[in-house]
Scaffold this motif. Structure first.
Motif, PDB file in Angstrom:
ATOM      1  N   GLN A 122       0.863  -1.180   0.000  1.00 38.63           N
ATOM      2  CA  GLN A 122       0.000   0.000   0.000  1.00 38.63           C
ATOM      3  C   GLN A 122       0.902   1.233   0.000  1.00 38.63           C
ATOM      4  O   GLN A 122       1.843   1.316   0.791  1.00 38.63           O
ATOM      5  CB  GLN A 122      -0.877  -0.004   1.256  1.00 38.63           C
ATOM      6  CG  GLN A 122      -1.882   1.105   1.325  1.00 38.63           C
ATOM      7  CD  GLN A 122      -3.051   0.865   0.392  1.00 38.63           C
ATOM      8  OE1 GLN A 122      -3.521  -0.246   0.247  1.00 38.63           O
ATOM      9  NE2 GLN A 122      -3.523   1.914  -0.232  1.00 38.63           N
ATOM     10  N   ASP A 123       0.618   2.184  -0.873  1.00 37.97           N
ATOM     11  CA  ASP A 123       1.386   3.428  -0.944  1.00 37.97           C
ATOM     12  C   ASP A 123       0.473   4.604  -0.652  1.00 37.97           C
ATOM     13  O   ASP A 123      -0.651   4.668  -1.172  1.00 37.97           O
ATOM     14  CB  ASP A 123       1.996   3.610  -2.337  1.00 37.97           C
ATOM     15  CG  ASP A 123       3.027   2.547  -2.651  1.00 37.97           C
ATOM     16  OD1 ASP A 123       3.907   2.314  -1.796  1.00 37.97           O
ATOM     17  OD2 ASP A 123       2.958   1.954  -3.738  1.00 37.97           O
ATOM     18  N   ILE A 124       0.968   5.521   0.167  1.00 34.65           N
ATOM     19  CA  ILE A 124       0.215   6.731   0.510  1.00 34.65           C
ATOM     20  C   ILE A 124       1.128   7.926   0.274  1.00 34.65           C
ATOM     21  O   ILE A 124       2.280   7.928   0.713  1.00 34.65           O
ATOM     22  CB  ILE A 124      -0.217   6.710   1.991  1.00 34.65           C
ATOM     23  CG1 ILE A 124      -1.106   5.499   2.273  1.00 34.65           C
ATOM     24  CG2 ILE A 124      -0.911   8.005   2.375  1.00 34.65           C
ATOM     25  CD1 ILE A 124      -1.351   5.262   3.750  1.00 34.65           C
ATOM     26  N   THR A 125       0.626   8.938  -0.407  1.00 33.03           N
ATOM     27  CA  THR A 125       1.370  10.180  -0.610  1.00 33.03           C
ATOM     28  C   THR A 125       0.580  11.308   0.048  1.00 33.03           C
ATOM     29  O   THR A 125      -0.616  11.447  -0.176  1.00 33.03           O
ATOM     30  CB  THR A 125       1.561  10.474  -2.111  1.00 33.03           C
ATOM     31  OG1 THR A 125       2.288   9.392  -2.688  1.00 33.03           O
ATOM     32  CG2 THR A 125       2.320  11.764  -2.317  1.00 33.03           C
ATOM     33  N   ILE A 126       1.288  12.078   0.868  1.00 27.39           N
ATOM     34  CA  ILE A 126       0.661  13.195   1.583  1.00 27.39           C
ATOM     35  C   ILE A 126       1.445  14.457   1.241  1.00 27.39           C
ATOM     36  O   ILE A 126       2.674  14.485   1.342  1.00 27.39           O
ATOM     37  CB  ILE A 126       0.679  12.965   3.113  1.00 27.39           C
ATOM     38  CG1 ILE A 126       0.026  11.630   3.457  1.00 27.39           C
ATOM     39  CG2 ILE A 126      -0.019  14.110   3.830  1.00 27.39           C
ATOM     40  CD1 ILE A 126       0.219  11.210   4.901  1.00 27.39           C
ATOM     41  N   ASN A 127       0.733  15.507   0.826  1.00 26.28           N
ATOM     42  CA  ASN A 127       1.366  16.777   0.478  1.00 26.28           C
ATOM     43  C   ASN A 127       1.180  17.787   1.597  1.00 26.28           C
ATOM     44  O   ASN A 127       0.087  17.940   2.138  1.00 26.28           O
ATOM     45  CB  ASN A 127       0.777  17.325  -0.823  1.00 26.28           C
ATOM     46  CG  ASN A 127       1.086  16.418  -1.983  1.00 26.28           C
ATOM     47  OD1 ASN A 127       2.228  16.069  -2.227  1.00 26.28           O
ATOM     48  ND2 ASN A 127       0.049  16.001  -2.694  1.00 26.28           N
ATOM     49  N   GLY A 128       2.270  18.486   1.905  1.00 27.30           N
ATOM     50  CA  GLY A 128       2.226  19.503   2.944  1.00 27.30           C
ATOM     51  C   GLY A 128       1.786  20.856   2.409  1.00 27.30           C
ATOM     52  O   GLY A 128       1.778  21.089   1.197  1.00 27.30           O
TER      53      GLY A 128
END
Length: 162
Positions: A36-42
């Protein structure tokens, strides 16, 4: 002599059939891990990528790990931190072979809803390192540990689990 050879051949065939049956009926191939891959942008352009794997045959609804040696269901977890230009700043393997690395770690993931929930503490933990900490239902902070031991917030991240 011919009878002796025939007997050996029959024993050999029975042995091979037995091994084949054991393979089919008793031994299962190991399950393939789900990644599972999760990308979070600040808010300031930093980006966090979390990649973790787990064995789907464990039949758990939530994957969790918290400041203990062994994770609950997670085989491997890696977190990478990227600056606003997209360059990799640092990366950490927080779980390796189902074992949590380091003293500060917290991660909760709901498999049914496909989202992070609750408290989160991922990444480094020493001077000069970066970590992500906070509450997924509220706000997360991307933090760098300064040489003085104080923490500098690099970015605030609102997790949108749409």
């Amino acid at each position: 002599m011919q009878l002796k050879c025939r007997f050996k051949f029959i024993v050999f065939r029975l042995l091979m059939i037995s091994i084949f049956c054991c393979l089919i009926l008793g031994w299962e191939m190991p399950a393939e891990a789900i990644v599972q891959d999760i990308t979070i942008n600040g808010d300031r352009g930093y980006q966090v990528q979390i990649s973790f794997s787990f064995d789907e045959t464990r039949n758990v609804e939530k994957l969790e790990g918290q400041r203990v040696d062994v994770s609950n269901g997670i085989d491997h977890l890696r977190i990478n931190f990227y600056d606003p230009t997209g360059s990799l700043m640092m990366g950490y393997d927080n779980i390796v072979d189902s074992r949590i690395q380091g003293e500060y770690f917290e991660f909760h993931y709901d498999l049914q809803q496909q989202k992070i929930f609750g408290a989160l503490d991922l990444g480094g933990e020493s001077v000069g390192e970066i970590f992500l900490k906070g509450d997924a239902s509220n706000e997360l902070a991307l933090i760098k540990i300064k040489s003085s031991g104080n923490e500098k917030v690099l970015d605030q991240i609102s997790v949108r689990n749409d």
